[in-house]
Design an enzyme around this catalytic site. Structure first.
Site, PDB file in Angstrom:
ATOM      1  N   ASP A 174      -1.484  -8.502  66.635  1.00 45.57           N
ATOM      2  CA  ASP A 174      -2.051  -7.169  66.536  1.00 45.57           C
ATOM      3  C   ASP A 174      -1.245  -6.290  67.486  1.00 45.57           C
ATOM      4  O   ASP A 174      -0.447  -6.772  68.289  1.00 45.57           O
ATOM      5  CB  ASP A 174      -3.558  -7.166  66.852  1.00 45.57           C
ATOM      6  CG  ASP A 174      -4.235  -5.938  66.238  1.00 45.57           C
ATOM      7  OD1 ASP A 174      -3.507  -4.965  65.931  1.00 45.57           O
ATOM      8  OD2 ASP A 174      -5.464  -5.924  66.065  1.00 45.57           O
TER       9      ASP A 174
HETATM   10  C1  BGC Z   1      -5.569  -2.674  64.635  1.00 44.05           C
HETATM   11  C2  BGC Z   1      -4.896  -3.312  63.444  1.00 44.05           C
HETATM   12  C3  BGC Z   1      -3.855  -2.370  62.897  1.00 44.05           C
HETATM   13  C4  BGC Z   1      -2.865  -2.063  63.988  1.00 44.05           C
HETATM   14  C5  BGC Z   1      -1.736  -1.148  63.560  1.00 44.05           C
HETATM   15  C6  BGC Z   1      -4.594  -2.142  65.659  1.00 44.05           C
HETATM   16  O1  BGC Z   1      -5.246  -1.280  66.533  1.00 44.05           O
HETATM   17  O2  BGC Z   1      -6.445  -3.593  65.237  1.00 44.05           O
HETATM   18  O3  BGC Z   1      -5.842  -3.638  62.469  1.00 44.05           O
HETATM   19  O4  BGC Z   1      -3.261  -2.921  61.773  1.00 44.05           O
HETATM   20  O5  BGC Z   1      -3.546  -1.424  65.053  1.00 44.05           O
HETATM   21  O6  BGC Z   1      -2.173   0.145  63.398  1.00 44.05           O
END
Ligand code: BGC
Length: 746
Positions: A239
């Site tokens: 993530d």
């Molecule tokens: C989220 C993800 C997301 C990523 C990119 C994170 O804050 O948990 O689900 O894909 O950001 O934006």
């Protein structure tokens, strides 16, 4: 002729040999917020990613959290996963995936950061609208077509967040401690189906820790379970800013580290890794394995081909070349909007319809009063990383106006007061690893509460006064993406903005008022639930959500959605509140020593008793049960039959539409031991079929099971085991409305 796996691997190895350590490390972390590094010298491109689950997100500058803001990134806005799950329709899940994949490719993306499939352990979780269900079987059945649909378009799905990302509060630093049985029976099956059945080309680790390790660098999750047990050879992505240590990130099975800060070269898998390898602290072979996964992904989505040639000296050389026949995709096609509408229609759930208050036939509706901010509000551009720039979004008010036409006079008043949001120009994500929401609360504190109360009172009075004058009134309220949102959990299930109060005033004035709740998660309706004759629930339902809702309200279509999660009475009655822990307890001294970047531990003491498994077992009353949803017609269930041949079981029943119009019914099969043990649920969902039935038509539904489908995870032996004994097979219209039963010895 298709190349063998061995031949493909040989080409990957040849290209791998060409790369220096520095080049390899450039490929395994972000070079932009949404793109990994490439190696131009060898023709290797970076992987272009994008959120997210409801459509392809707007484009950002490569290293600044400002949207580019051109008109080229308007896209189809699809029903959220919570809405897709309410359709209980595998085909529609597949269609949504197909649209998402096609638009992602059309927008030049290689990987769409979706679907999100974490189990809805707690109704307060801010991201529940991005997730499918509280039930692992329903999740597994829907995630497979979703991913297959996405990946038909030379694009990788990225199923997320592995694993136990079940709360947003302290999401970066909470440690989840599920029991092994709950882990196996609830939290892993969706991911296992995504990996093994749907062959998801990539998977995203979670921010939170699971049993002491951060999800995005967990050896137990990423190596032991994913790679060794499930034999996953796809790509594992972190993530965004979820890593905490170079060695862990390098050796855990993670392939690509992404983040929200622009110091890309300093990412754990960047320069620090190069240095650690040079110092001999980390073996270069772990870097090579990541490169293999990246190259394999690029081949699988047909972004590159690898050309291997032999020089005069007999030396082999290899480079990547762009393919010419990769699916170009496209976006905003009419057909996509038609899919969005069909899904939205089947996602609308009718919760209550006393005295056949609905439908409100347009020919008999001369004057219609619509009350409520959610009637007039668009939701696409909110929720966190699931935000998108929708090409259009039909609000409920627009949907109703278009559906009812010129012979119905529609008046709209907001009814309740929603304070304006204070924001600066940058995207919330820039500060998301700091406590962005706390910053916002501070800004809100600058508003004048007395003036706001005055406004709210005047709006309520206006709504109640008008409700008296109109025969037909629809209240459309619920939540919005200030509540169903990434990075924050709700504090309770109560409706915001004083809606209970407004609703009671409106129901006093007009007891026939129809109530619509637009929300991505359950809300407490008890303040007025018994008084309202008709209640409709709709999640964030995509660009055609308003059309779909209007068609259900008018009776153009029969509602056929069913709840994919229980609507408990209040947070206090949920298993997490009862057994806990949520949001988590302070760490013990031993935990503090063992775990880094961790503030709390959530012991999943409720074990497997999540959702209906809990409410049924402990006889806890709920507002609306799992699987529940009404139609405008009635269905007759009859002729249950069960056949057994060895370990194969077939359960069948006849379902008849006894009404006067075509309608759909989700027939559900639940199975449990006839006399369940203390530690087992009463019953569990083991099958469902959505049937389309013309007026008077009968169809036979058939569920095929194997005895292994009834197995539970035995923590002592570490194995799945089907206990022999008498089982009850229950077929019904919801988990609480079982129409037919049959017992059989297995
Ligand atoms: C989220 C993800 C997301 C990523 C990119 C994170 O804050 O948990 O689900 O894909 O950001 O934006």
């Amino acid at each position: 002729m298709k190349e063998s796996k061995k031949e493909t691997n040989a080409r990957i190895e040849a290209l791998l040999q060409e790369l220096t350590l520095e080049e390899k490390c450039r490929m395994i972390h972000g070079a932009e917020f949404f793109k990994s590094g490439g190696v131009d010298r060898l023709g290797i491109p970076g992987i272009v990613t994008s959120d997210g689950p409801c459509g392809v997100r707007n484009d950002f500058y490569p290293n600044r959290w400002y949207v580019i803001g051109s008109s080229a990134d308007y896209v189809s806005y699809l029903p959220s996963n919570s809405a897709i799950a309410s359709t209980w329709n595998r085909k529609l899940a597949g269609d949504s995936g197909r649209v998402l994949g096609r638009e992602a490719r059309g927008r030049g993306k290689d990987m769409i950061l979706a679907p999100g499939i974490n189990i809805k352990r707690n109704p307060l979780c801010g991201r529940n609208f991005e997730y499918l269900s509280e039930d692992p079987y329903l999740v597994s059945e829907l995630v497979v077509p979703l991913i297959e649909g996405i990946q038909e378009n030379d694009v990788s799905a990225c199923v997320k967040h592995f694993a136990c990302n079940n709360q947003e509060w302290e999401r970066y630093s909470v440690n989840a401690e599920p029991t092994e049985r709950a882990f196996r029976e609830l939290y892993l099956p969706g991911f296992e189906a995504a990996v093994k059945k749907a062959k998801s080309l990539s998977l995203m680790g979670s921010y939170n820790l699971v049993r002491g390790e951060h999800g995005s660098e967990s050896r137990k999750l990423l190596t032991d379970i994913l790679r060794k047990e499930w034999k996953y050879d796809g790509l594992v992505v972190s993530d965004w800013t979820a890593n905490h240590d170079t060695k862990d990130a390098a050796e855990s099975g993670l392939d690509l580290e992404m983040g929200i800060t622009d110091n890309f070269d300093d990412y754990y898998l960047g320069r620090p890794l190069v240095e650690a390898v040079k110092r001999g602290e980390i073996d270069e072979s772990v870097v090579d394995e990541k490169i293999r996964h990246i190259l394999r992904l690029l081949l699988r989505i047909r972004k590159i081909d690898i050309e291997v040639s032999t020089g005069k000296n007999g030396k082999k050389s290899a480079r990547a070349v762009a393919t010419e026949d990769r699916d170009p995709g496209y976006y905003n096609g009419h057909v996509m909007h038609a899919y969005a509408l069909k899904t939205a229609e089947e996602a609308v759930v009718l919760l209550k319809n006393e005295k056949k208050r609905l439908p409100l036939k347009p020919s008999q509706t001369r004057k219609l009063l619509v009350i409520g901010e959610n009637a007039n509000r668009a939701h696409a551009n909110g929720g966190g990383s699931a935000e998108i720039k929708a090409l259009y979004e039909i609000t409920p008010l627009l949907g109703l106006a278009a559906e009812y036409g010129g012979n119905t006079e529609i008046r709209y008043v907001p009814g309740y007061y929603v304070p304006k949001k204070v924001r600066d120009g940058a995207n919330w994500q820039e500060n998301s690893i700091m406590d962005e929401w706390k910053l916002q609360e501070k800004q809100k504190a600058g508003l004048d509460p007395a003036a706001e109360r005055k406004k709210a009172k005047a709006m309520k009075e206006e709504a109640a006064r008008l409700a008296k004058e109109y025969d037909d009134v629809i209240f459309i309220g619920g939540l919005d993406h200030d509540h169903d949102v990434e990075g924050k959990d709700r504090t309770d299930m109560k409706l915001p903005y004083g809606q209970d109060d407004v609703l009671n005033a409106v129901l006093d004035a007009n007891p026939d008022t129809v109530v619509v709740m637009v929300a991505g998660s359950p809300v407490d309706m008890r303040a007025w639930k018994d008084r309202a004759k008709a209640i409709v629930y709709m999640s964030y339902n995509g660009m055609e959500g308003g059309t779909a809702l209007a068609r259900v309200i008018s009776g153009t279509i029969c509602p056929s959605g069913k709840l994919a999660e229980t609507f408990p009475e209040s947070y206090e009655t949920t298993p997490v509140a009862h057994f806990g822990e949520y949001p988590g307890r302070k760490l013990t001294a031993a935990e503090k020593k063992r775990m880094k970047a961790c503030n709390y531990t959530a012991d999943y003491k409720e074990g497997i008793f999540v959702g209906y498994r809990y409410y049924e077992k402990f006889d806890v009353p709920v507002q609306f049960p799992f699987g529940f949803g009404l139609s405008y017609v009635d269905f007759k269930y009859s002729d249950i039959a069960l056949e057994k041949s060895g370990d194969k079981i077939t359960v069948s029943a006849k379902i008849t539409n006894t009404g006067h119009v075509s309608a759909m019914e989700v027939v559900q099969l639940y199975v449990g031991a006839k006399t369940p043990k203390k530690e087992d649920p009463v019953k569990e969902l083991k099958g469902f079929e959505k049937l389309e039935l013309k007026a008077g038509q009968t169809k036979t539904v058939r569920f095929k099971l194997d005895a292994s489908d009834l197995a539970h995870f035995n923590e002592e032996s570490g194995e799945w085991q089907t206990e022999r004994g008498v089982y009850r097979f229950s077929i019904g219209s919801s988990s609480a409305d079982i129409r037919l039963k049959k017992d059989a010895r297995i």
